[in-house]
Scaffold this motif. Structure first.
Motif, PDB file in Angstrom:
ATOM      1  N   UNK A   1      -4.303   6.728  18.069  1.00  0.00           N
ATOM      2  CA  UNK A   1      -4.071   5.340  17.674  1.00  0.00           C
ATOM      3  C   UNK A   1      -2.745   5.203  16.932  1.00  0.00           C
ATOM      4  N   UNK A   2      -2.258   3.947  16.859  1.00  0.00           N
ATOM      5  CA  UNK A   2      -1.106   3.659  16.009  1.00  0.00           C
ATOM      6  C   UNK A   2      -1.525   2.937  14.726  1.00  0.00           C
TER       7      UNK A   2
ATOM      8  N   UNK B   1      -8.139   4.423   5.728  1.00  0.00           N
ATOM      9  CA  UNK B   1      -6.919   4.665   6.480  1.00  0.00           C
ATOM     10  C   UNK B   1      -7.088   5.864   7.404  1.00  0.00           C
ATOM     11  N   UNK B   2      -6.179   5.935   8.381  1.00  0.00           N
ATOM     12  CA  UNK B   2      -6.173   7.019   9.351  1.00  0.00           C
ATOM     13  C   UNK B   2      -4.822   7.719   9.269  1.00  0.00           C
ATOM     14  N   UNK B   3      -4.857   8.924   8.731  1.00  0.00           N
ATOM     15  CA  UNK B   3      -3.626   9.670   8.498  1.00  0.00           C
ATOM     16  C   UNK B   3      -3.169  10.368   9.769  1.00  0.00           C
ATOM     17  N   UNK B   4      -1.862  10.382  10.036  1.00  0.00           N
ATOM     18  CA  UNK B   4      -1.375  11.082  11.220  1.00  0.00           C
ATOM     19  C   UNK B   4      -1.434  12.599  11.036  1.00  0.00           C
TER      20      UNK B   4
ATOM     21  N   UNK C   1       0.835  -1.196   0.000  1.00  0.00           N
ATOM     22  CA  UNK C   1       0.000   0.000   0.000  1.00  0.00           C
ATOM     23  C   UNK C   1       0.877   1.256   0.000  1.00  0.00           C
ATOM     24  N   UNK C   2       0.449   2.291  -0.681  1.00  0.00           N
ATOM     25  CA  UNK C   2       1.219   3.536  -0.655  1.00  0.00           C
ATOM     26  C   UNK C   2       1.239   4.117   0.749  1.00  0.00           C
TER      27      UNK C   2
ATOM     28  N   UNK D   1      -8.852  -9.623   4.188  1.00  0.00           N
ATOM     29  CA  UNK D   1      -7.751 -10.025   3.309  1.00  0.00           C
ATOM     30  C   UNK D   1      -6.369  -9.621   3.822  1.00  0.00           C
ATOM     31  N   UNK D   2      -6.298  -8.685   4.747  1.00  0.00           N
ATOM     32  CA  UNK D   2      -4.973  -8.223   5.163  1.00  0.00           C
ATOM     33  C   UNK D   2      -4.959  -7.834   6.635  1.00  0.00           C
ATOM     34  N   UNK D   3      -3.751  -7.889   7.202  1.00  0.00           N
ATOM     35  CA  UNK D   3      -3.557  -7.497   8.585  1.00  0.00           C
ATOM     36  C   UNK D   3      -3.558  -5.974   8.697  1.00  0.00           C
ATOM     37  N   UNK D   4      -3.725  -5.500   9.917  1.00  0.00           N
ATOM     38  CA  UNK D   4      -3.681  -4.061  10.154  1.00  0.00           C
ATOM     39  C   UNK D   4      -2.278  -3.530   9.875  1.00  0.00           C
ATOM     40  N   UNK D   5      -2.241  -2.322   9.359  1.00  0.00           N
ATOM     41  CA  UNK D   5      -0.976  -1.621   9.141  1.00  0.00           C
ATOM     42  C   UNK D   5      -0.840  -0.576  10.239  1.00  0.00           C
ATOM     43  N   UNK D   6       0.260  -0.610  10.962  1.00  0.00           N
ATOM     44  CA  UNK D   6       0.444   0.312  12.079  1.00  0.00           C
ATOM     45  C   UNK D   6       1.607   1.258  11.820  1.00  0.00           C
TER      46      UNK D   6
END
Length: 239
Positions: free
Chosen positions: A28-29, A58-61, A11-12, A37-42
Motif C-alpha cells: 500500500x501507499x 499507521x503502516x510503516x514502510x 503528525x510525526x 477528523x483527517x484525510x489519509x496520509x500517503x
C-alpha cells in the motif's frame, strides 16, 4: 486569547521498519488511514507493517516497491531503512508455456525463485498466483475439490463452477471462485475470501485475508519460505 479553529499539529513521520522477519504485511501507499477528523496520509508504495504502540494507527514502510516502467510488470525492491540497498527484483520470463512466470533475484542478481500466474484452464483447481523456491515443494493454493484422481477433480471443479457461475464468462467465474479480481482490481460485489497456500499437501506456507477496510494482508507461515518471494507474489497480485 486565540480565537477560531486551532491548526492541528502535523503528525510525526512514520519510521521505517526492518523487513527481515516480517510476520504480517500489506502492499500500500497509505501510511495513516483516513479517520473522521483527517484525510489519509500517503507515501511511496511499499511493503508496510502495522505500527503498534503509537497514538495514531499507521503502516510503516519496510520495503519500497519501484516499477521503472508502468507498462511492464517488473519491480525493484529496496529496504526502507536504506533506500540505496536493493533486496530483490522481479521480471517477467518470456517464452514460457502455461501461464505467466516471473523470475525473482536477490540484490546481486542471483535467482531466489519464481512467481507464477496459473494458466486460465487450471484456475478452477488452484489459485491464480503461486511460488516456486528451489529445494522445496511448490507453494500453491488449491481448492477443496482439487483432491483425488484427475477425473474426480475435473468433475468437482465443473460442478463448483456450474453452481456458482452458471454460464458466466471466465473473468466473472474467477471473481466468484477466487474472492475478487486477482489481477488487482476490486469490486464491492466480490466475495472476499481468505486464501491458504501450502507446500505439498499439508504444510501451510502463506495465508492472505482482508482487513476491516478491505485491504489484503499477507502472513508468511513457513520459516524456510524466502520473504522476498512472498513480497513478489503480493505485489503481482495487487497489480
Amino acid at each position: 486569547m486565540a480565537f477560531g479553529r486551532q491548526r492541528r499539529a502535523p503528525e510525526p513521520p512514520v519510521e521505517p521498519m526492518p523487513w527481515e522477519g516480517i510476520e504480517k504485511f500489506v502492499v500500500s501507499d497509505v501510511e495513516q488511514p483516513a479517520t473522521f477528523r483527517r484525510k489519509a496520509v500517503t507515501g511511496p508504495r511499499a511493503i508496510r507493517v502495522r505500527s503498534v504502540g503509537g497514538p495514531v494507527r499507521c503502516f510503516a514502510p519496510a520495503v519500497f516497491v519501484v516499477q521503472p516502467d508502468p507498462e511492464i510488470k517488473a519491480y525493484e525492491f529496496y529496504a526502507a531503512r536504506d533506500s540505496r540497498q536493493p533486496i530483490c527484483a522481479l521480471a517477467p520470463v518470456t517464452g514460457g508455456k502455461g501461464g505467466e512466470q516471473y523470475r525473482v533475484a536477490d540484490g546481486a542478481g542471483q535467482e531466489i525463485g519464481a512467481a507464477h500466474r496459473t494458466a486460465a484452464a487450471k484456475r478452477t483447481i488452484q489459485h491464480t498466483w503461486w511460488l516456486r523456491q528451489p529445494g522445496h515443494p511448490d507453494v500453491v493454493a488449491r481448492y477443496h475439490w482439487a483432491k483425488g484422481s484427475a477425473k474426480e477433480v475435473a468433475a468437482r471443479g465443473k460442478a463448483a463452477v456450474a453452481r456458482q457461475a452458471g454460464s458466466l464468462a471466465e473473468s466473472v467465474v474467477d471473481s466468484l471462485i477466487f474472492g475478487g479480481d486477482d489481477s488487482g482490481g476490486q469490486s464491492s460485489n466480490h466475495i472476499r475470501k481468505p486464501v491458504t497456500w501450502r507446500a505439498g499437501e499439508d504444510e501451510v506456507a502463506l495465508t492472505s485475508d482482508h482487513t476491516d477496510r478491505g485491504v489484503r494482508t499477507y502472513m508468511p507461515k513457513a520459516g524456510w519460505l524466502d520473504l522476498r518471494l512472498v513480497f513478489a507474489l503480493a505485489v503481482l497480485r495487487e497489480g
